[in-house]
Design a protein around this motif. Sequence first.
Motif, PDB file in Angstrom:
ATOM      1  N   LYS A   1       0.772  -1.030  -0.006  1.00 21.41           N
ATOM      2  CA  LYS A   1      -0.433   0.538   0.275  1.00 21.41           C
ATOM      3  C   LYS A   1       0.608   1.304  -0.020  1.00 21.41           C
ATOM      4  N   ASN A   2       1.979   1.055   0.649  1.00 22.94           N
ATOM      5  CA  ASN A   2       2.469   2.515   0.908  1.00 22.94           C
ATOM      6  C   ASN A   2       3.776   2.752  -0.232  1.00 22.94           C
ATOM      7  N   ARG A   3       3.713   1.366  -1.131  1.00 23.39           N
ATOM      8  CA  ARG A   3       4.608   1.523  -2.240  1.00 23.39           C
ATOM      9  C   ARG A   3       3.567   2.608  -3.256  1.00 23.39           C
ATOM     10  N   LYS A   4       2.308   1.841  -3.494  1.00 22.10           N
ATOM     11  CA  LYS A   4       2.017   2.557  -4.592  1.00 22.10           C
ATOM     12  C   LYS A   4       1.321   3.944  -4.336  1.00 22.10           C
ATOM     13  N   ARG A   5       1.169   4.077  -2.847  1.00 20.49           N
ATOM     14  CA  ARG A   5       1.063   5.342  -2.759  1.00 20.49           C
ATOM     15  C   ARG A   5       2.196   7.007  -2.499  1.00 20.49           C
ATOM     16  N   ILE A   6       2.931   5.934  -2.167  1.00 15.72           N
ATOM     17  CA  ILE A   6       4.577   7.068  -2.948  1.00 15.72           C
ATOM     18  C   ILE A   6       4.907   7.230  -4.575  1.00 15.72           C
ATOM     19  N   LEU A   7       4.477   5.918  -5.384  1.00 17.40           N
ATOM     20  CA  LEU A   7       4.438   6.269  -7.257  1.00 17.40           C
ATOM     21  C   LEU A   7       3.042   7.098  -7.439  1.00 17.40           C
ATOM     22  N   GLU A   8       2.517   6.720  -6.303  1.00 17.47           N
ATOM     23  CA  GLU A   8       1.206   7.652  -6.900  1.00 17.47           C
ATOM     24  C   GLU A   8       1.587   8.971  -6.734  1.00 17.47           C
ATOM     25  N   ALA A   9       2.104   9.770  -5.278  1.00 20.00           N
ATOM     26  CA  ALA A   9       2.389  10.774  -5.401  1.00 20.00           C
ATOM     27  C   ALA A   9       3.267  11.561  -6.037  1.00 20.00           C
ATOM     28  N   ALA A  10       4.572  10.463  -6.524  1.00 26.44           N
ATOM     29  CA  ALA A  10       5.495  10.793  -7.589  1.00 26.44           C
ATOM     30  C   ALA A  10       5.457  10.805  -8.375  1.00 26.44           C
ATOM     31  N   LEU A  11       4.123  10.131  -9.250  1.00 26.97           N
ATOM     32  CA  LEU A  11       3.665  10.275 -11.058  1.00 26.97           C
ATOM     33  C   LEU A  11       2.830  12.054 -10.682  1.00 26.97           C
ATOM     34  N   GLU A  12       1.840  12.405  -9.534  1.00 29.16           N
ATOM     35  CA  GLU A  12       2.221  14.104  -9.855  1.00 29.16           C
ATOM     36  C   GLU A  12       3.340  15.064  -9.553  1.00 29.16           C
ATOM     37  N   VAL A  13       3.742  14.435  -9.008  1.00 26.20           N
ATOM     38  CA  VAL A  13       5.109  15.618  -8.523  1.00 26.20           C
ATOM     39  C   VAL A  13       5.996  15.623  -9.836  1.00 26.20           C
ATOM     40  N   PHE A  14       6.371  14.534 -10.570  1.00 24.63           N
ATOM     41  CA  PHE A  14       6.478  14.174 -12.292  1.00 24.63           C
ATOM     42  C   PHE A  14       6.258  14.759 -13.265  1.00 24.63           C
ATOM     43  N   SER A  15       5.068  14.491 -13.279  1.00 23.13           N
ATOM     44  CA  SER A  15       3.896  14.898 -14.394  1.00 23.13           C
ATOM     45  C   SER A  15       4.201  16.404 -14.060  1.00 23.13           C
ATOM     46  N   ARG A  16       4.027  17.180 -12.498  1.00 26.46           N
ATOM     47  CA  ARG A  16       3.777  19.003 -12.504  1.00 26.46           C
ATOM     48  C   ARG A  16       5.125  19.323 -12.738  1.00 26.46           C
ATOM     49  N   HIS A  17       6.201  18.760 -12.184  1.00 23.44           N
ATOM     50  CA  HIS A  17       7.203  19.498 -12.031  1.00 23.44           C
ATOM     51  C   HIS A  17       8.407  18.607 -13.465  1.00 23.44           C
ATOM     52  N   GLY A  18       8.533  17.895 -13.788  1.00 23.69           N
ATOM     53  CA  GLY A  18      10.127  17.504 -14.694  1.00 23.69           C
ATOM     54  C   GLY A  18      10.840  16.542 -13.301  1.00 23.69           C
TER      55      GLY A  18
ATOM     56  N   ARG B   1      13.651  16.622 -13.269  1.00 25.00           N
ATOM     57  CA  ARG B   1      14.617  17.882 -12.524  1.00 25.00           C
ATOM     58  C   ARG B   1      14.442  18.797 -11.531  1.00 25.00           C
ATOM     59  N   GLY B   2      13.089  19.073 -11.610  1.00 27.30           N
ATOM     60  CA  GLY B   2      12.546  20.060 -10.825  1.00 27.30           C
ATOM     61  C   GLY B   2      12.331  19.876  -9.220  1.00 27.30           C
ATOM     62  N   ALA B   3      11.368  18.460  -9.658  1.00 29.98           N
ATOM     63  CA  ALA B   3      10.991  17.005  -9.005  1.00 29.98           C
ATOM     64  C   ALA B   3      11.669  16.279  -7.247  1.00 29.98           C
ATOM     65  N   THR B   4      11.643  16.597  -5.971  1.00 25.52           N
ATOM     66  CA  THR B   4      11.996  16.946  -4.904  1.00 25.52           C
ATOM     67  C   THR B   4      11.276  15.625  -4.141  1.00 25.52           C
ATOM     68  N   LEU B   5      12.514  14.960  -3.846  1.00 22.93           N
ATOM     69  CA  LEU B   5      11.942  13.872  -3.028  1.00 22.93           C
ATOM     70  C   LEU B   5      11.123  14.474  -1.276  1.00 22.93           C
ATOM     71  N   ASP B   6      11.435  15.777  -1.122  1.00 21.16           N
ATOM     72  CA  ASP B   6      10.392  16.464   0.072  1.00 21.16           C
ATOM     73  C   ASP B   6       9.143  16.806  -0.543  1.00 21.16           C
ATOM     74  N   GLN B   7       8.891  16.999  -2.246  1.00 24.58           N
ATOM     75  CA  GLN B   7       7.704  17.152  -2.928  1.00 24.58           C
ATOM     76  C   GLN B   7       7.209  15.989  -2.554  1.00 24.58           C
ATOM     77  N   ILE B   8       7.382  14.708  -2.896  1.00 19.72           N
ATOM     78  CA  ILE B   8       7.205  13.395  -3.440  1.00 19.72           C
ATOM     79  C   ILE B   8       6.471  12.847  -2.082  1.00 19.72           C
ATOM     80  N   ALA B   9       6.670  13.291  -0.705  1.00 19.24           N
ATOM     81  CA  ALA B   9       6.978  12.826   0.410  1.00 19.24           C
ATOM     82  C   ALA B   9       5.636  14.055   1.043  1.00 19.24           C
ATOM     83  N   ASP B  10       5.906  15.482   0.859  1.00 16.29           N
ATOM     84  CA  ASP B  10       4.630  16.274   1.122  1.00 16.29           C
ATOM     85  C   ASP B  10       3.404  15.273   0.815  1.00 16.29           C
ATOM     86  N   GLU B  11       3.393  15.039  -0.878  1.00 16.61           N
ATOM     87  CA  GLU B  11       2.334  14.290  -1.659  1.00 16.61           C
ATOM     88  C   GLU B  11       1.868  13.088  -1.173  1.00 16.61           C
TER      89      GLU B  11
END
Length: 207
Positions: A17-34, A36-46
């Motif tokens: 469940k947590n892996r899926k949650r992280i990947l879903e958050a990362a998809l949102e962050v990467f698609s929004r910021h690319g 280079r613009g994405a950070t682990l902090d942003q993924i953690a917050d999302e």
Amino acid sequence: MASTAQGARKASRIQTKNRKRILEAALEVFSRHGYRGATLDQIADEAGLSKPNILYYFGGKEDIHVTLLNQLMESWLEPLEQLDARGDAMEEILAYVRRKVEMTREFPRESRLFANEILQGAPRMGPHLESGLKPLFDEKCAVIEGWAEAGKIGAVDARHLIFSIWATTQHYADFDAQVRVLMAGDSDVLDGAAAHLEWMFRKLLTP
């Protein structure tokens, strides 16, 4: 013993469940910021998790990004794989166009993730393009060229036809912000896009 086994199963479900949650958050962050613009902090917050929790499941930002790209390639290749040499040439190609429009509707973030990776020179996806996409692309180009040579569709460069289908369908996801401004008030942009693209490619491919 039974309670230990039950606890192990519960932990496994939590990890999944947590892996899926992280990947879903990362998809949102990467698609929004690319990438280079994405950070682990942003993924953690999302994801609503701590940064150390993210690093418990993944080795870092690149590990998460590569995992998403690997998952993406499986679904991205499927519509092209479904192009059937035994089917009606025109209908097979138009069905492919429709499937690509539907993917734009269902997976806009994945489309932007892919576009961002390619724009950066495909540093993490290069091997997949060579080993996965290129053989399939060559195979389906040969199918389309065979149809053209047999007079089942008009003369067309199969490679540029596929590029055109990708460009026109994925545009609606990759340039969504622009499309929404320019098509303001349109009740369903993608329904109109599907109808227009089917008309355009049918006209192009009619012998």
